[in-house]
Design a protein around this motif. Structure first.
Motif, mmCIF file in Angstrom:
data_model
loop_
_atom_site.group_PDB
_atom_site.id
_atom_site.type_symbol
_atom_site.label_atom_id
_atom_site.label_comp_id
_atom_site.label_asym_id
_atom_site.label_seq_id
_atom_site.Cartn_x
_atom_site.Cartn_y
_atom_site.Cartn_z
ATOM 1 N N UNK A 37 44.299 32.335 39.482
ATOM 2 C CA UNK A 37 43.500 33.628 39.935
ATOM 3 C C UNK A 37 44.148 34.648 39.522
ATOM 4 N N UNK A 38 45.873 34.585 39.573
ATOM 5 C CA UNK A 38 46.713 35.830 39.269
ATOM 6 C C UNK A 38 46.745 35.868 37.503
ATOM 7 N N UNK A 39 46.570 34.736 37.034
ATOM 8 C CA UNK A 39 46.583 34.772 35.505
ATOM 9 C C UNK A 39 45.441 35.603 35.220
ATOM 10 N N UNK A 40 44.224 35.187 35.671
ATOM 11 C CA UNK A 40 43.242 36.087 35.254
ATOM 12 C C UNK A 40 43.399 37.635 35.346
ATOM 13 N N UNK A 41 44.118 37.920 36.395
ATOM 14 C CA UNK A 41 44.438 39.364 36.676
ATOM 15 C C UNK A 41 45.484 40.123 35.804
ATOM 16 N N UNK A 42 46.512 39.338 35.524
ATOM 17 C CA UNK A 42 47.685 39.815 34.971
ATOM 18 C C UNK A 42 48.034 39.423 33.416
ATOM 19 N N UNK A 43 47.124 38.570 33.074
ATOM 20 C CA UNK A 43 46.914 38.047 31.695
ATOM 21 C C UNK A 43 47.544 39.110 30.551
ATOM 22 N N UNK A 44 46.688 40.066 30.502
ATOM 23 C CA UNK A 44 47.071 41.092 29.454
ATOM 24 C C UNK A 44 48.375 41.840 29.838
ATOM 25 N N UNK A 45 48.562 42.290 31.137
ATOM 26 C CA UNK A 45 49.528 43.056 31.443
ATOM 27 C C UNK A 45 50.745 42.532 31.108
ATOM 28 N N UNK A 46 51.024 41.067 31.459
ATOM 29 C CA UNK A 46 52.286 40.415 31.087
ATOM 30 C C UNK A 46 52.397 39.486 29.798
#
Length: 573
Positions: free
Chosen positions: A531-540
């Protein structure tokens, strides 16, 4: 700045290769990887990595006992005086290490502490108001095994958690027994290991109710059976099986002789040759009226003892007990006595007497079939009743203010702590080494950089950022043998079961790799990080390469967000 916990390189293995890791048994790996070092048969020295794992297990046990049953921790001496063991008639146990002091007084090294804890509690239990009470300890025990085997699974010196309950009534004692079993389930869940509960035999400890906790694995020396209808699980010793077709064994029949407790009657147990007599079932058939001290004595000696106590062989009393698998058409051995009166001869037919085998019928429900699995026992709980409080005179003043009127009801509860590490190593070994649950892994994270780069300011800052994550306090492995390259450091991290391996090198910089080495994280259908990968994939700048035959699951992330991603991954440990 927070100090980082560091392994001691002198104890770390050198020259590990994938072939060495793949070819080694789990017990050999524990030595090669620097968890333990065998000093002699059945005796091991504990090294820094092994001690870290031990302490994690101990902490989980302490938390469970303290919070779950209000346990009070003690530490008893391993030297125990002969007198109290003679009082309970256990001094002649041939597994005790025995010694004398300079004055000739005799002692043993404790393999279990029922005698010592009962003697101790006589000083503190005086009234029913002092009860119920739970006391436990975690320490070394000793057993004079003739042939120690399986490394940590069966040693002569081992580390054990043993606990003891004291109650005013049987109902209170049984409630404590049930409560501890619930706590044990919780402890094993926190250790992240798949145990099964089994009805068990109390053995030499005593009592009439016990339960064992087992890890299923082909390397185990125990066997547990599960019914496919009622789901009851029991150990080999406790399992009662009904043959699919009674009386169908027409081959040779074996016999084992026994005597009643007063030696007045010769008991003849008949069962199919090639099967093993189950003494629990034999005792059940005779309502326990058997001299169990003679169970390992040869048939000829049993007959000699019996005939020696007879005035006239003509008046011999004989009881024949027939296993349900045999019938009058089976091939019986010759009967040992030639003269006897028919009136003194009796027979029990259709009695289950032998250890169960796969596909036989469960005697508990009479419907399902039994299926056996090899297993490793890691915990055992007993309701003792007054087996020890009676002979050692542990009593209390009851509610009617009658002094020394009632015996304390007891229970005892064990977990093999050092055995757990050996057992977990067995079930979680793979081609890369030990794939340990994070609950007992020596560290949660390893920080792998090329030799000589550890002091780089950038890398030091990354390590300090990780150390500031609360869950990683003293949980980051940063030191490796100085002559080990980056690849060797990664191999070492994976081999000792560290769940998260952070890899920092000039080729990937400013990105950092995180390799996941955790059975709990990898075997979930839905990884915790999705779930958090989908949110922060680009930012991180966060990318994931799934696990394959060549490498574990890999996360590639911007160095600036390493701590963020590590924090997310740690939630699943």
């Amino acid at each position: 700045m927070q100090r980082l916990s560091k392994a001691i390189p002198i104890f770390q293995p050198k020259g590990l290769t994938k072939n060495v890791l793949k070819a080694s048994s789990a017990q050999d790996l524990l030595q090669k990887l620097g968890f333990v070092k065998k000093s002699q048969s059945g005796v091991f020295q504990w090294l820094p990595l092994g001690l870290r794992s031990l302490r994690k297990i101990n902490q989980i046990i302490r938390q469970g006992m303290n919070e779950g049953v209000n346990g009070q921790e003690v530490a008893l001496s391993v030297l125990s005086p002969k007198e109290i063991w003679e009082t309970t008639k256990r001094w002649n146990n041939n597994e005790l290490f025995k010694l004398k002091d300079a004055k000739g007084a005799e002692f043993c090294l404790t393999g279990t502490c029922e005698e010592d804890i009962t003697s101790l509690m006589k000083n503190y239990v005086n009234s029913y108001k002092d009860l119920p009470l739970m006391v436990y300890q975690i320490g070394r025990k000793y057993r004079d095994e003739i042939r120690p085997r399986g490394g940590l699974l069966r040693g002569r010196e081992f580390i054990m958690k043993d606990g003891y309950s004291f109650a005013a009534t049987k109902s209170d004692a049984l409630e404590l027994f049930r409560d501890v079993n619930v706590v044990y389930e919780r402890i094993f869940q926190q250790l992240q290991i798949p145990v099964v509960k089994a009805l068990a035999d109390s053995g030499e400890i005593g009592g009439d109710l016990s339960q064992e906790f087992h890890l299923l694995h082909n390397s185990g020396e125990d066997t547990v059976f599960k019914c496919d209808a009622c789901d009851e699980v029991s150990t080999m010793e406790k399992c009662e099986a009904i043959p699919v077709q009674e009386g169908k064994h027409l081959g040779k029949v074996a016999v084992k002789y026994a005597l009643t407790t007063d030696h007045s009657t010769l008991i003849c147990f008949y069962f199919p040759e090639g099967r093993e007599l189950n003494w629990n079932l034999a005792l059940k058939s005779m309502d326990s009226d058997i001299d169990i001290h003679l169970k390992d004595v040869h048939n000829d000696k049993i007959l000699e003892i019996y005939k020696g106590e007879l005035d006239d062989e003509m008046f011999a009393c004989i009881m024949r007990v027939m296993d349900s698998r045999i019938s009058s058409r089976s091939d019986f051995p010759d009967f040992p006595l030639t003269k006897y009166l028919k009136n003194n001869f009796s027979q029990l037919d259709g009695v289950p007497l032998v250890n169960a085998e796969d596909n036989e019928i469960c005697a508990s429900c009479g419907e399902g079939h039994l299926h056996g699995s090899k297993s490793i026992e890691v915990g055992h709980t007993f309701y003792l009743g007054t087996k020890y409080s009676g002979p050692l005179n542990l009593n209390f003043t009851d509610k009617d203010n009658i002094k020394n009127n009632t015996l304390v009801q007891m229970g005892c509860y064990g977990i093999g702590v050092s055995r757990l590490i050996g057992a977990i190593a067995e079930i979680y070994k793979d081609d890369l080494g030990l794939n340990l649950p994070s609950s007992i892994s020596p560290y949660l994270v390893s920080f792998c950089v090329p030799p000589g780069d550890a002091e780089s300011g950038t890398y030091v800052q990354l390590m300090n950022d990780l150390a500031n994550i609360s869950k990683l306090k003293n949980e980051i492995m940063t030191q490796f043998p100085s002559n080990t390259g980056l690849g060797g450091r990664i191999t070492l991290s994976h081999s000792i079961g560290i769940p998260l391996c952070v890899i920092v090198g000039p080729k990937s910089w400013p990105n950092v790799e995180i390799e996941i080495r955790s059975p709990l994280l990898l075997k979930r259908k839905e990884p915790n990080w999705v779930g958090e990968y989908a949110i922060f994939h680009d930012q991180y700048n966060w990318n994931v390469i799934e696990e394959n035959e060549k490498h574990p699951e890999k996360h590639i992330v911007s160095a600036a967000h390493l701590s963020d991603v590590i924090s997310i991954l740690l939630k699943g440990l």
